[in-house]
Design an enzyme around this catalytic site. Structure first.
Site, mmCIF file in Angstrom:
data_model
loop_
_atom_site.group_PDB
_atom_site.id
_atom_site.type_symbol
_atom_site.label_atom_id
_atom_site.label_comp_id
_atom_site.label_asym_id
_atom_site.label_seq_id
_atom_site.Cartn_x
_atom_site.Cartn_y
_atom_site.Cartn_z
ATOM 1 C CG ASP A 271 -6.866 -8.079 9.310
ATOM 2 O OD1 ASP A 271 -6.897 -9.291 8.329
ATOM 3 O OD2 ASP A 271 -7.058 -7.881 10.218
ATOM 4 C CD GLU B 198 -7.399 1.535 7.028
ATOM 5 O OE1 GLU B 198 -6.012 1.891 7.807
ATOM 6 O OE2 GLU B 198 -8.061 0.531 7.610
ATOM 7 C CG PHE C 151 1.246 -8.669 11.091
ATOM 8 C CD1 PHE C 151 -0.276 -8.728 12.265
ATOM 9 C CD2 PHE C 151 2.496 -7.391 11.761
ATOM 10 C CE1 PHE C 151 -0.855 -7.279 12.597
ATOM 11 C CE2 PHE C 151 1.571 -6.728 12.524
ATOM 12 C CZ PHE C 151 0.611 -6.801 12.604
ATOM 13 N NE ARG D 80 2.995 3.436 13.527
ATOM 14 C CZ ARG D 80 1.527 3.473 13.183
ATOM 15 N NH1 ARG D 80 1.308 2.768 12.032
ATOM 16 N NH2 ARG D 80 0.515 2.851 14.749
HETATM 17 P P1 IMP Z 1 -9.782 -4.895 10.800
HETATM 18 O O1 IMP Z 1 -10.939 -3.905 11.077
HETATM 19 O O2 IMP Z 1 -9.397 -6.334 11.336
HETATM 20 O O3 IMP Z 1 -10.338 -4.940 8.850
HETATM 21 O O4 IMP Z 1 -8.664 -4.370 10.958
HETATM 22 C C1 IMP Z 1 -7.882 -3.241 9.875
HETATM 23 C C2 IMP Z 1 -6.664 -2.653 10.601
HETATM 24 O O5 IMP Z 1 -5.876 -3.871 10.958
HETATM 25 C C3 IMP Z 1 -6.036 -2.280 9.676
HETATM 26 O O6 IMP Z 1 -6.512 -0.342 9.738
HETATM 27 C C4 IMP Z 1 -4.273 -2.032 9.802
HETATM 28 O O7 IMP Z 1 -4.648 -1.134 10.863
HETATM 29 C C5 IMP Z 1 -4.950 -3.234 11.011
HETATM 30 N N1 IMP Z 1 -3.934 -3.880 10.826
HETATM 31 C C6 IMP Z 1 -4.635 -5.344 10.250
HETATM 32 N N2 IMP Z 1 -3.517 -6.585 9.128
HETATM 33 C C7 IMP Z 1 -2.296 -5.528 9.716
HETATM 34 C C8 IMP Z 1 -1.100 -5.690 9.398
HETATM 35 O O8 IMP Z 1 -0.759 -6.970 8.350
HETATM 36 N N3 IMP Z 1 0.274 -4.895 9.692
HETATM 37 C C9 IMP Z 1 0.004 -3.718 10.458
HETATM 38 N N4 IMP Z 1 -1.567 -3.724 10.922
HETATM 39 C C10 IMP Z 1 -2.175 -4.451 10.409
HETATM 40 MG MG MG Z 2 -5.477 0.809 10.580
#
Ligand code: IMP
Ligand code: MG
Length: 175
Positions: free
Chosen positions: A102, A98, A151, A164
């Protein structure tokens, strides 16, 4: 219109070095086994492509697509799977790759989903671990870099589908 500024936080050389270390650790831990590596689209595709080429054990690859973020930089908190894996994982050793851990909601959703299919083992490798943002307690087995908050874009990571393609990882500021 928002003004976005960005600065490099992890250079491609730093990333490359860390990917080699992670691959060595994974190869050692799974020595003598064959693993199924599941990449989470889209964010993990660059990291996964680099990682599998440095791992010295045989692997099969598959992908799932999960999304929790709408447009912008904040999670909606609701996870949706828009593409499932196509490989049978029953009784197999699975490594999820992954991009970012976050809040942990995406991984929790996916791990629960996979566990119902009875893999032999299930581990998680994340490129970035945002440790201050967790909403559900969740630990990755392999972590590229740990950061507090912010971010991040580049090396597969996007902001509204932008950036990307950048080879380094940047932190962005939106004003
Ligand atoms: P979570 O469910 O909050 O843990 O989200 C994780 C997903 O959010 C990751 O798979 C990322 O695709 C996206 N994400 C979270 N933080 C960032 C960031 O700083 N940059 C880009 N994508 C992020
Ligand atoms: Mg993701």
């Amino acid at each position: 219109m928002d003004k976005i500024s960005k600065e490099i936080i992890f250079s491609k050389e730093t990333i490359q070095k860390r990917v080699l270390e992670l691959a060595a650790q994974i190869s050692e831990d799974y020595a003598g086994k064959e693993i199924i590596i599941i990449g989470i689209l889209k964010g993990a595709f660059v990291f996964m492509a680099d990682l599998i080429r440095e791992i010295s054990i045989p692997c099969i690859v598959d992908f799932a697509r999960l999304a929790s973020y709408g447009a912008g930089s904040d999670s909606s908190g609701k996870v949706v799977m828009t593409k499932d894996i196509e490989t049978s994982i029953k009784g197999r050793d699975i490594l999820i790759v992954e991009d970012i851990l976050d809040t942990g909601l995406t991984m929790q959703y996916f791990v629960d989903w996979l566990k119902e299919r009875n893999p032999k083992s299930l581990k998680i490798c994340v490129l970035l671990n945002k440790r201050k943002r967790r909403k559900v307690s969740f630990k990755a087995d392999y972590v590229g870099f740990t950061i507090d908050d912010g971010f991040f874009v580049g090396y597969g990571l996007d902001f509204n589908e932008m950036y990307r393609f950048l080879p380094d990882i940047y932190v962005i500021n939106i004003n």
